[in-house]
Design a protein around this motif. Structure first.
Motif, PDB file in Angstrom:
ATOM      1  N   THR A   1      -5.698   0.263  -2.576  1.00 28.38           N
ATOM      2  CA  THR A   1      -4.988   0.405  -1.296  1.00 28.38           C
ATOM      3  C   THR A   1      -5.955   0.480  -0.119  1.00 28.38           C
ATOM      4  OG1 THR A   1      -4.878   2.841  -1.464  1.00 28.38           O
ATOM      5  CG2 THR A   1      -3.029   1.591  -2.373  1.00 28.38           C
TER       6      THR A   1
ATOM      7  N   GLY B   1       0.810  -1.217   0.000  1.00 27.54           N
ATOM      8  CA  GLY B   1       0.000   0.000   0.000  1.00 27.54           C
ATOM      9  C   GLY B   1       0.841   1.263   0.000  1.00 27.54           C
TER      10      GLY B   1
ATOM     11  N   ASN C   1       0.794   4.044  -2.984  1.00 20.37           N
ATOM     12  CA  ASN C   1       0.409   5.416  -2.642  1.00 20.37           C
ATOM     13  C   ASN C   1       1.489   6.410  -3.030  1.00 20.37           C
ATOM     14  OD1 ASN C   1       0.439   7.739  -0.371  1.00 20.37           O
ATOM     15  ND2 ASN C   1      -1.659   7.107  -0.780  1.00 20.37           N
TER      16      ASN C   1
END
Length: 228
Positions: free
Chosen positions: A147, A70, A74
């Motif tokens: 995510t 994640g 991101n």
């Protein structure tokens, strides 16, 4: 003046800190940089606890593996869209600390064997692909949206494990408390600086799950010592 947001400069080029939403934006920028500074050490307590106990018992490897995925998505998504570093910078430093934690977990469980090396190497290849520019923007958006599920799944195994065993003694409360506070602050900065509901939803969910983990540590952080 050139480093200030446009909302803080009036039409005649003079400084205007109290008009057009400038104050809230400056607070958001300051919070963003404070979050990034805090992220440099946020997982250090967990790293120190692992090295002290020399045990991976009671800690979900999946939590850190999914978190790392994640964080990388991101950071790469934000970089690709040219978002200010103050809105995502902590994910870079959290990713580095997660890699260290994963190495320690491997060391104290299976050892840093070929499988562990391939898994860690895969993350570097994955990051390289995301930053290479070959990923279409719509695919990147889907990845960023994923995510939300990734961070949910990363926390749920540890939440469940701690709930079932009523033992969170292996987890460092400082790390998860700072994660919780940081997530709340990031919700504010995202609302102020970005018009991106996908990113905002991820931070809101992260705040809720980090809050649950923090509560579990408060309740059961000393379970092992009590049993002994």
């Amino acid at each position: 003046m050139e480093y200030l947001p446009g909302e803080c400069v009036s039409s005649d080029g003079t400084l205007d800190l109290f008009g057009n939403g400038c104050t809230g934006l400056l607070v958001s920028k300051l919070l963003g940089f404070l979050i990034i500074l805090g992220s440099l050490i946020v997982k250090v307590p967990q790293i120190l606890k692992l090295t002290k106990l020399k045990s991976a018992d009671g800690i979900s490897m999946a939590m850190f593996q999914l978190e790392l995925s994640g964080y990388l998505i991101n950071a790469c998504y934000s970089i690709s869209l040219g978002y200010p570093f103050s809105t995502y910078g902590e994910t870079v430093f959290l990713a580095i600390q997660n890699i260290i934690i994963m190495l320690l977990l491997y060391k104290y469980s299976t050892g840093v064997n070929l499988k562990a090396q391939l898994i860690l190497g895969g993350y570097f290849v994955f990051t390289g692909v995301l930053l290479s520019g070959v990923v279409p923007s719509d695919v990147f958006s889907y990845l960023q949206a994923s995510t939300i599920a990734i961070f949910s799944m990363s926390k749920l195994p540890q939440i469940y494990q701690s709930f079932v065993t009523k033992d969170a003694s292996q987890l460092a409360i400082v790390t998860f408390l700072l994660n919780f506070v940081g997530s709340l602050a990031r919700v504010f900065t995202t609302m102020k600086e970005l018009d991106d509901i996908i990113v905002l939803s991820g931070f809101i969910l992260g705040a809720v799950l980090n809050g649950i983990l923090t509560l579990e540590i408060i309740l059961w952080g000393g379970s092992k010592e009590k049993k002994e």
